[in-house]
Motif scaffolding. Structure first.
Motif, PDB file in Angstrom:
ATOM      1  N   THR A  49       0.858  -1.300  -0.099  1.00 43.03           N
ATOM      2  CA  THR A  49       0.003  -0.049  -0.130  1.00 43.03           C
ATOM      3  C   THR A  49       0.701   1.207   0.209  1.00 43.03           C
ATOM      4  O   THR A  49       0.521   2.119  -0.785  1.00 43.03           O
ATOM      5  CB  THR A  49      -0.708   0.244   1.167  1.00 43.03           C
ATOM      6  OG1 THR A  49      -1.835  -1.074   1.129  1.00 43.03           O
ATOM      7  CG2 THR A  49      -1.591   1.181   1.257  1.00 43.03           C
ATOM      8  N   SER A  50       1.932   1.216   0.937  1.00 45.10           N
ATOM      9  CA  SER A  50       2.627   2.517   1.109  1.00 45.10           C
ATOM     10  C   SER A  50       3.630   2.921  -0.380  1.00 45.10           C
ATOM     11  O   SER A  50       3.515   4.017  -0.626  1.00 45.10           O
ATOM     12  CB  SER A  50       3.681   2.346   2.216  1.00 45.10           C
ATOM     13  OG  SER A  50       2.970   1.977   3.357  1.00 45.10           O
ATOM     14  N   PHE A  51       4.193   1.885  -0.973  1.00 47.09           N
ATOM     15  CA  PHE A  51       4.922   2.125  -2.074  1.00 47.09           C
ATOM     16  C   PHE A  51       4.096   2.975  -3.205  1.00 47.09           C
ATOM     17  O   PHE A  51       4.445   3.966  -3.759  1.00 47.09           O
ATOM     18  CB  PHE A  51       5.411   1.108  -2.684  1.00 47.09           C
ATOM     19  CG  PHE A  51       6.900   0.776  -2.044  1.00 47.09           C
ATOM     20  CD1 PHE A  51       7.198   0.876  -0.901  1.00 47.09           C
ATOM     21  CD2 PHE A  51       8.000  -0.047  -3.024  1.00 47.09           C
ATOM     22  CE1 PHE A  51       8.598   0.813  -0.148  1.00 47.09           C
ATOM     23  CE2 PHE A  51       9.203  -0.242  -2.481  1.00 47.09           C
ATOM     24  CZ  PHE A  51       9.513   0.076  -1.044  1.00 47.09           C
ATOM     25  N   PRO A  52       2.952   2.371  -3.501  1.00 50.51           N
ATOM     26  CA  PRO A  52       1.986   3.075  -4.632  1.00 50.51           C
ATOM     27  C   PRO A  52       1.742   4.432  -3.965  1.00 50.51           C
ATOM     28  O   PRO A  52       1.344   5.193  -4.931  1.00 50.51           O
ATOM     29  CB  PRO A  52       0.930   1.986  -4.717  1.00 50.51           C
ATOM     30  CG  PRO A  52       1.269   0.811  -4.434  1.00 50.51           C
ATOM     31  CD  PRO A  52       2.376   1.134  -3.369  1.00 50.51           C
ATOM     32  N   MET A  53       1.410   4.640  -2.784  1.00 49.71           N
ATOM     33  CA  MET A  53       1.189   5.976  -2.446  1.00 49.71           C
ATOM     34  C   MET A  53       2.192   6.970  -2.651  1.00 49.71           C
ATOM     35  O   MET A  53       1.916   8.109  -2.892  1.00 49.71           O
ATOM     36  CB  MET A  53       0.962   5.953  -0.818  1.00 49.71           C
ATOM     37  CG  MET A  53      -0.488   5.178  -0.383  1.00 49.71           C
ATOM     38  SD  MET A  53      -0.465   5.033   1.447  1.00 49.71           S
ATOM     39  CE  MET A  53      -0.658   6.800   2.083  1.00 49.71           C
ATOM     40  N   VAL A  54       3.329   6.675  -2.549  1.00 53.73           N
ATOM     41  CA  VAL A  54       4.478   7.484  -3.128  1.00 53.73           C
ATOM     42  C   VAL A  54       4.735   7.896  -4.471  1.00 53.73           C
ATOM     43  O   VAL A  54       4.951   9.165  -4.516  1.00 53.73           O
ATOM     44  CB  VAL A  54       5.659   6.985  -2.483  1.00 53.73           C
ATOM     45  CG1 VAL A  54       7.210   7.655  -3.021  1.00 53.73           C
ATOM     46  CG2 VAL A  54       6.049   6.475  -1.055  1.00 53.73           C
ATOM     47  N   VAL A  55       4.301   6.831  -5.304  1.00 57.38           N
ATOM     48  CA  VAL A  55       4.402   6.981  -6.607  1.00 57.38           C
ATOM     49  C   VAL A  55       3.102   8.036  -7.027  1.00 57.38           C
ATOM     50  O   VAL A  55       3.186   8.961  -7.740  1.00 57.38           O
ATOM     51  CB  VAL A  55       4.228   6.059  -7.517  1.00 57.38           C
ATOM     52  CG1 VAL A  55       4.029   6.033  -8.903  1.00 57.38           C
ATOM     53  CG2 VAL A  55       5.232   4.861  -7.252  1.00 57.38           C
ATOM     54  N   ALA A  56       1.947   7.651  -6.295  1.00 58.11           N
ATOM     55  CA  ALA A  56       0.700   8.285  -6.870  1.00 58.11           C
ATOM     56  C   ALA A  56       0.817   9.842  -6.069  1.00 58.11           C
ATOM     57  O   ALA A  56       0.125  10.789  -6.792  1.00 58.11           O
ATOM     58  CB  ALA A  56      -0.612   7.819  -6.024  1.00 58.11           C
ATOM     59  N   GLU A  57       1.439   9.799  -5.023  1.00 57.92           N
ATOM     60  CA  GLU A  57       1.605  11.353  -4.409  1.00 57.92           C
ATOM     61  C   GLU A  57       2.358  12.230  -5.676  1.00 57.92           C
ATOM     62  O   GLU A  57       1.809  13.389  -5.854  1.00 57.92           O
ATOM     63  CB  GLU A  57       2.483  11.426  -3.315  1.00 57.92           C
ATOM     64  CG  GLU A  57       2.679  12.647  -2.916  1.00 57.92           C
ATOM     65  CD  GLU A  57       1.431  13.494  -2.091  1.00 57.92           C
ATOM     66  OE1 GLU A  57       1.097  14.406  -2.854  1.00 57.92           O
ATOM     67  OE2 GLU A  57       0.711  13.063  -1.041  1.00 57.92           O
ATOM     68  N   GLU A  58       3.435  11.849  -5.933  1.00 53.84           N
ATOM     69  CA  GLU A  58       4.065  12.715  -6.981  1.00 53.84           C
ATOM     70  C   GLU A  58       3.369  12.719  -8.379  1.00 53.84           C
ATOM     71  O   GLU A  58       3.476  13.848  -8.893  1.00 53.84           O
ATOM     72  CB  GLU A  58       5.670  12.169  -7.209  1.00 53.84           C
ATOM     73  CG  GLU A  58       6.365  12.155  -5.924  1.00 53.84           C
ATOM     74  CD  GLU A  58       6.973  13.744  -5.558  1.00 53.84           C
ATOM     75  OE1 GLU A  58       6.614  14.768  -6.485  1.00 53.84           O
ATOM     76  OE2 GLU A  58       7.440  13.990  -4.534  1.00 53.84           O
ATOM     77  N   LEU A  59       2.534  11.786  -8.618  1.00 52.89           N
ATOM     78  CA  LEU A  59       1.924  11.626 -10.079  1.00 52.89           C
ATOM     79  C   LEU A  59       0.831  12.644  -9.762  1.00 52.89           C
ATOM     80  O   LEU A  59       0.061  13.006 -10.979  1.00 52.89           O
ATOM     81  CB  LEU A  59       1.687  10.434 -10.216  1.00 52.89           C
ATOM     82  CG  LEU A  59       0.892  10.107 -11.537  1.00 52.89           C
ATOM     83  CD1 LEU A  59       1.908  10.720 -12.863  1.00 52.89           C
ATOM     84  CD2 LEU A  59       0.966   8.636 -11.594  1.00 52.89           C
ATOM     85  N   ASP A  60       0.144  12.974  -8.511  1.00 55.76           N
ATOM     86  CA  ASP A  60      -0.958  13.613  -8.637  1.00 55.76           C
ATOM     87  C   ASP A  60      -2.154  12.643  -9.028  1.00 55.76           C
ATOM     88  O   ASP A  60      -3.078  13.133  -9.977  1.00 55.76           O
ATOM     89  CB  ASP A  60      -1.028  14.886  -8.872  1.00 55.76           C
ATOM     90  CG  ASP A  60      -0.323  16.104  -8.177  1.00 55.76           C
ATOM     91  OD1 ASP A  60      -0.438  15.801  -7.030  1.00 55.76           O
ATOM     92  OD2 ASP A  60       0.184  17.062  -8.634  1.00 55.76           O
ATOM     93  N   ALA A  61      -2.100  11.376  -8.798  1.00 56.05           N
ATOM     94  CA  ALA A  61      -3.059  10.278  -9.346  1.00 56.05           C
ATOM     95  C   ALA A  61      -4.303  10.447  -8.752  1.00 56.05           C
ATOM     96  O   ALA A  61      -4.391  10.903  -7.479  1.00 56.05           O
ATOM     97  CB  ALA A  61      -2.344   9.045  -9.484  1.00 56.05           C
ATOM     98  N   ASP A  62      -5.389   9.893  -9.352  1.00 55.71           N
ATOM     99  CA  ASP A  62      -6.586   9.363  -8.668  1.00 55.71           C
ATOM    100  C   ASP A  62      -6.341   8.002  -7.857  1.00 55.71           C
ATOM    101  O   ASP A  62      -6.144   7.074  -8.417  1.00 55.71           O
ATOM    102  CB  ASP A  62      -7.687   9.513  -9.719  1.00 55.71           C
ATOM    103  CG  ASP A  62      -8.905   8.875  -9.037  1.00 55.71           C
ATOM    104  OD1 ASP A  62      -9.212   8.605  -7.831  1.00 55.71           O
ATOM    105  OD2 ASP A  62      -9.970   8.831  -9.941  1.00 55.71           O
ATOM    106  N   TRP A  63      -6.093   7.991  -6.590  1.00 53.99           N
ATOM    107  CA  TRP A  63      -5.827   6.857  -5.831  1.00 53.99           C
ATOM    108  C   TRP A  63      -6.737   5.714  -6.249  1.00 53.99           C
ATOM    109  O   TRP A  63      -6.304   4.455  -6.341  1.00 53.99           O
ATOM    110  CB  TRP A  63      -5.860   7.237  -4.393  1.00 53.99           C
ATOM    111  CG  TRP A  63      -5.518   5.935  -3.525  1.00 53.99           C
ATOM    112  CD1 TRP A  63      -6.368   5.044  -2.496  1.00 53.99           C
ATOM    113  CD2 TRP A  63      -4.294   5.278  -3.431  1.00 53.99           C
ATOM    114  NE1 TRP A  63      -5.750   4.226  -2.318  1.00 53.99           N
ATOM    115  CE2 TRP A  63      -4.371   4.323  -2.465  1.00 53.99           C
ATOM    116  CE3 TRP A  63      -2.915   5.517  -3.796  1.00 53.99           C
ATOM    117  CZ2 TRP A  63      -3.406   3.284  -2.103  1.00 53.99           C
ATOM    118  CZ3 TRP A  63      -1.937   4.560  -3.639  1.00 53.99           C
ATOM    119  CH2 TRP A  63      -2.357   3.664  -2.610  1.00 53.99           C
TER     120      TRP A  63
END
Length: 720
Positions: A79-93
């Motif tokens: 869970t935590s790794f994708p959160m880091v990528v999604a944060e910088e990407l400004d992704a829709d979680w």
């Protein structure tokens, strides 16, 4: 000011649009310990992706896919790794997905889970992956609208033109973005701008776990496979004879195979195999050393008195410090062997074919499984495939590959696909354990109660270096000697959660309390005085951050109201391990002349907390694990066999025995450090020191429960 990081084109590989017109951003997972996400079930989206190294991909549908190279065993990096990528990407979680990658040494490096190193190793690389993808998407939108990229904003998987208000989704931009060159440099967010990092996010595998979908090695099934279970020889013994007639008579048993000092029963399902294994009549004879716990007690004394120990660190003139001491404090602390006892016992699937092998199962070290398999079979490693399942716990046990190799051996012997399953009894009696260790401490004090000298000897059974010679109080004592000595035993050992420090921390912290008590000083202030001395005039190398350790000590004292509670006795402990710092205070109250553990306050400095939900689980779980094993865990041996064979005799902590746990974090904004293990080591010391304050009794060996009979009291734990 934002971080400006140069990004090598070897780290980020952009692939042109494929059949689905998707944008694929590849990045090297070297030094990464593991990401992962919600399991991807949309085959259409998955088909648009193209595997080439570890990578982030974005499909025209807007789905963001992360291939996860490393095993997930409950540390929550899925869970935590994708959160880091999604944060910088400004992704829709809600659109982020994960696919578990198989072992692939061409595209991934360090496909290992262990040592609390996942987030420290991967933090910057994951951020760069998200930031690079965002840069390309913004550049594509700028070209489409003929505007400057600086006029565009990103949020929740969308790009917005600030002046006109026009918006477009990431999915609609991926084809154009795939034609743009990746930048040499990317700008990373400042931590104050994080929107997802630092917020509580539930485990992405929860839906599958709650509904019983296949995730774990025990869930794996292959049509036509055989099942196997093994009776292993006692440590130091070898098979003399085998009578398998009754075992073979059990309905559902196809065969009994003797190999490498093991006897395997084979069939279609595990239940008849468990029954048949109990009917095996095997006689053994010694094959070298055959040891019992009584032998270890004698060996410990010999090792602590031996002149053959290996010196790990020596500062100053220790002999002089002790000759001139006003007081000398000496104590010995001992810990037993422990079982890892993951909820999912060892298991693995193997199919050995002509010149190749297929492996499937839960392992912390898939590359080790591959290499040992290749060596056994005499084939090239590239001819061994490893599919990684989710692990139902590991705690270091699944760093080894013994259970994998057993499955491989059987598959080769039987010329068939085989799934090997260990029972709980197999785990207890034939596993690899936490090493047993005894420590001897000595401290010299001057007339003012200052510690002028410190000695530590670790005597371990298959422990390697049973000390951590550069941890506190090293660097803060003028005269210091730390050495170690080891006995080689046939009893197999393995790293156990927070290796060595899981017990050493308790022993060190309990001994420092003894020294503070003898010196007539407050235990917290005693530690702070030592640290401030080391800060002013360090002795030798200081391989930990004194300011961070002081920070958790002061915060824990404040949060626990140290020394200010009436009718409450408190014990303190602090430790540095796996790059992080944890201080704990245990509260004990007397009830009808019984000491009752009511509360543990924990302060952790692990840098930025990516996911508070996962972090709290790690800290609380580490405390419960540390408390339970300090209180109850014990394996004793007789003629090479553990006397404790299941949870009826190997005591684990119970839910009703868990006290209130109050968790706090130091918000210092530094990059994340380890968290899977650091909360466990300090727990035993905090509890033991609180028990002393409440009862006057020092607990110098584990499990505590065996020392709990005070003159008129019996320890009670839990909130009741």
């Amino acid at each position: 000011m934002a971080n400006l990081n140069k990004t090598s084109r070897r780290d980020f590989l952009k692939i042109a649009a494929t059949a689905g017109g998707g944008l694929f951003i590849g990045f090297s997972w070297s030094s990464c310990d593991s990401p992962k996400m919600k399991v991807l079930t949309n085959e259409e989206v998955l088909a648009q992706s193209k595997h080439f190294n570890g990578y982030l991909s974005i499909s025209p549908s807007g789905d963001i896919i992360i291939y996860s190279p490393n095993p997930e065993l409950g540390q929550n990096i899925k869970t935590s790794f994708p959160m880091v990528v999604a944060e910088e990407l400004d992704a829709d979680w809600s659109r982020v997905r994960v696919v578990q990658a198989n072992l692939d040494t061409e595209h991934f490096e360090r496909q290992v889970t262990g040592g609390s190193g996942a987030m420290p190793h991967s933090w910057e690389r994951l951020r760069k992956a998200g930031a690079t993808a965002k840069y390309l998407l913004v550049a594509a939108a700028a070209q489409k609208w003929d505007v400057e990229a600086s006029t565009l904003l990103t949020s929740n998987g969308m790009v917005t033109h600030r002046e006109s208000g026009k918006t477009i989704s990431y999915g609609d931009l991926v084809e154009d973005a795939s034609q743009i060159d990746a930048p040499e440099e990317v700008i990373l967010k400042e931590s104050k701008d994080f929107k997802l990092i630092g917020t509580p996010v539930k485990n992405v595998d929860n839906p599958s776990m709650f509904t019983g979908k296949p995730l774990y090695g025990l869930d794996f099934y292959r049509q036509g496979m055989l099942n196997a279970m093994i009776q292993r020889a006692p440590f130091g013994m070898k098979i003399k004879s085998v009578d398998d007639s009754e075992a073979k008579a059990v309905k559902g048993v196809d065969d009994v195979v003797v190999f490498n000092n093991n006897v395997a029963v084979v069939g279609k399902t595990t239940w008849p195999l468990m029954k048949a294994k109990r009917l095996l009549k095997i006689s053994y004879e010694p094959d070298g050393l055959v040891e019992s716990t009584e032998d270890h007690d004698r060996l410990f004394k010999e090792m602590l008195d031996s002149k053959e120990a290996t010196s790990m660190r020596k500062d100053g003139d220790v002999d002089k410090a002790f000759r001139n001491a006003a007081q000398i404090v000496t104590s010995e602390y001992q810990c037993p062997f422990l079982s890892h006892s993951p909820m999912e016992p060892m298991n693995f699937f193997a199919h050995v074919k002509n010149g190749s092998a297929e492996l499937v199962g839960p392992t912390q070290t898939p590359e080790r499984a591959r290499m040992e398999t290749a060596k056994l079979l005499g084939i090239e490693p590239e001819n061994v495939t490893v599919q990684i399942t989710r692990l139902g716990g590991g705690f270091g046990r699944r760093l080894a590959a013994d259970f994998v190799i057993e499955a491989v051996e059987l598959s080769r012997l039987l010329n068939a696909p085989v799934k090997l399953t260990w029972s709980r009894e197999d785990d207890m009696t034939g596993g690899a354990y936490r090493p047993a260790v005894r420590y001897r401490f000595q401290a010299s004090l001057d007339a003012g109660g200052n510690m002028t000298g410190y000695k530590l000897r670790g005597a371990g059974i298959n422990a390697g270096n049973s000390t951590r010679q550069d941890n506190f109080p090293s660097g803060c004592v003028d005269n210091l000697l730390i050495d170690t000595i080891e006995h080689k035993s046939p009893i197999t050992t393995n790293p156990w959660r927070a290796p060595i420090t899981n017990f050493l921390a308790y022993a060190e912290q309990a001994f420092l309390d003894e020294v503070a008590y003898t010196a007539g000083k407050d235990p917290v202030q005693f530690r702070l005085d030592l640290l401030n001395k080391g800060k002013r005039s360090p002795v030798g190398d200081v391989n930990y951050d004194i300011d961070r350790m002081i920070g958790v000590i002061e915060m824990a004292a404040d949060k626990s109201n140290w020394g200010q509670k009436s009718n409450v006795k408190q014990g303190f402990s602090v430790y540095f391990s796996h790059r992080s710092y944890v201080a704990q205070v245990a509260d004990i109250e007397m009830d009808n002349n019984e000491p009752v553990l009511k509360k543990i306050t924990a302060v952790t400095d692990c840098g930025i907390v990516v996911n508070p939900t996962g972090a709290n689980h790690q800290v609380r779980g580490g405390i419960v694990d540390g408390m339970g094993h300090a209180m109850f865990g014990n394996l004793t041996f007789e003629n090479g066999v553990s006397k404790q064979k299941n949870f009826d005799t190997y005591r684990l902590i119970r839910m009703k025995e868990v006290p209130e746990i109050d968790v706090h974090y130091v918000n210092n904004g530094i990059d994340p450090t380890g968290l899977g293990e650091p909360a466990l080591p300090p727990t035993g010391g905090a509890i033991a020191n609180a028990i002393f304050q409440a009862t006057g009794k020092r607990l110098r060996s584990q499990p505590f429960i065996e020392q709990m009979e005070f003159p008129d009291t019996k320890m009670r734990i839990g909130r009741s």
